[in-house]
Design a protein around this motif. Structure first.
Motif, mmCIF file in Angstrom:
data_model
loop_
_atom_site.group_PDB
_atom_site.id
_atom_site.type_symbol
_atom_site.label_atom_id
_atom_site.label_comp_id
_atom_site.label_asym_id
_atom_site.label_seq_id
_atom_site.Cartn_x
_atom_site.Cartn_y
_atom_site.Cartn_z
ATOM 1 N N GLY A 67 -10.729 -13.962 12.695
ATOM 2 C CA GLY A 67 -10.359 -12.554 12.749
ATOM 3 C C GLY A 67 -10.100 -12.035 14.148
ATOM 4 O O GLY A 67 -10.241 -12.738 15.134
ATOM 5 N N TRP A 68 -9.735 -10.779 14.205
ATOM 6 C CA TRP A 68 -9.293 -10.173 15.446
ATOM 7 C C TRP A 68 -10.293 -9.193 16.035
ATOM 8 O O TRP A 68 -10.347 -9.030 17.243
ATOM 9 N N ALA A 69 -11.044 -8.506 15.227
ATOM 10 C CA ALA A 69 -11.920 -7.444 15.725
ATOM 11 C C ALA A 69 -13.365 -7.913 15.876
ATOM 12 O O ALA A 69 -14.266 -7.111 15.973
ATOM 13 N N GLU A 79 -13.346 -2.731 10.219
ATOM 14 C CA GLU A 79 -12.091 -3.482 10.254
ATOM 15 C C GLU A 79 -11.028 -2.928 9.313
ATOM 16 O O GLU A 79 -9.851 -2.977 9.628
ATOM 17 N N GLU A 80 -11.421 -2.396 8.176
ATOM 18 C CA GLU A 80 -10.409 -1.830 7.295
ATOM 19 C C GLU A 80 -10.149 -0.355 7.571
ATOM 20 O O GLU A 80 -9.222 0.230 7.020
ATOM 21 N N CYS A 87 -6.137 -5.254 13.909
ATOM 22 C CA CYS A 87 -5.710 -6.402 13.101
ATOM 23 C C CYS A 87 -4.195 -6.442 12.934
ATOM 24 O O CYS A 87 -3.573 -7.493 13.102
ATOM 25 N N ILE A 146 -5.808 -12.018 8.277
ATOM 26 C CA ILE A 146 -5.627 -10.582 8.465
ATOM 27 C C ILE A 146 -6.698 -10.072 9.422
ATOM 28 O O ILE A 146 -6.424 -9.411 10.399
ATOM 29 N N CYS A 147 -7.926 -10.394 9.101
ATOM 30 C CA CYS A 147 -9.053 -10.034 9.948
ATOM 31 C C CYS A 147 -10.288 -10.780 9.450
ATOM 32 O O CYS A 147 -10.232 -11.492 8.442
ATOM 33 N N SER A 148 -11.387 -10.621 10.141
ATOM 34 C CA SER A 148 -12.599 -11.375 9.813
ATOM 35 C C SER A 148 -13.113 -11.104 8.413
ATOM 36 O O SER A 148 -13.596 -12.004 7.741
ATOM 37 N N ALA A 200 -0.277 -6.300 6.068
ATOM 38 C CA ALA A 200 -0.391 -7.347 7.089
ATOM 39 C C ALA A 200 0.502 -8.536 6.762
ATOM 40 O O ALA A 200 1.150 -9.095 7.642
#
Length: 122
Positions: free
Chosen positions: A56-58, A68-69, A77, A94-96, A114
Motif C-alpha cells: 500500500g501507499w499510506a 485510507e478510504e 492512494c 490500491i492501498c494497504s 483506482a
C-alpha cells in the motif's frame, strides 16, 4: 482450515483515535509524502525489470481504521496509482487496506476509480 491471519499490534488500538492522529498531522506531511512516493515510484521504474507494486501507499493502518478510504488517504492512494500507471507499471495495489480480509474491500467505488485510473481510463 483457514490460513493464519496477520495481526499487527496497532490493529488492537482505537482506530478512530489512530485516524484522528493521522488527520491531525496530514497537512504538515502531505506534500512530503506525495513527493517521496513519486520519487520511490520513479526509482523503482528506473530499472529494466517488470514493475508491480504489491504494498500500500499510506502505510499500514489499523484493520478498522478509515483513513485510507477517507478523503486524505484515498487521495494519497489515487495519486500513487496514477504515478504507477504513468511509469508503466504492470500492476499495483490500491492501498494497504483493500485486501480481501479488510473491511475496506467493500468500498467498491474507490476500487473501481483506482482501477480505471491505473488502466488510463480517467
Amino acid at each position: 482450515m483457514l490460513p493464519a491471519r496477520e495481526v499487527s499490534l496497532h490493529d488492537c488500538c482505537d482506530p478512530a483515535r489512530f485516524d484522528r492522529w493521522l488527520y491531525d498531522r496530514q497537512a504538515v506531511h502531505r506534500y512530503g509524502l506525495a513527493e517521496r512516493l513519486r520519487i520511490w515510484i520513479e526509482v523503482a521504474a528506473d530499472r529494466d525489470l517488470p514493475l508491480v507494486f504489491g504494498e500500500g501507499w499510506a502505510g499500514h493502518t489499523p484493520l478498522h481504521g478509515t483513513f485510507e478510504e477517507g478523503p486524505g488517504g484515498a487521495g494519497i492512494c489515487l495519486d500513487a496509482v496514477e504515478h504507477a500507471q504513468r511509469v508503466g507499471a504492470s500492476g499495483t495495489v490500491i492501498c494497504s487496506n483493500a485486501a480481501p480480509h479488510h473491511p475496506m474491500r467493500a468500498d467498491t467505488d474507490l476500487q473501481v476509480t483506482a482501477n480505471a485510473l491505473f488502466a488510463g481510463q480517467r
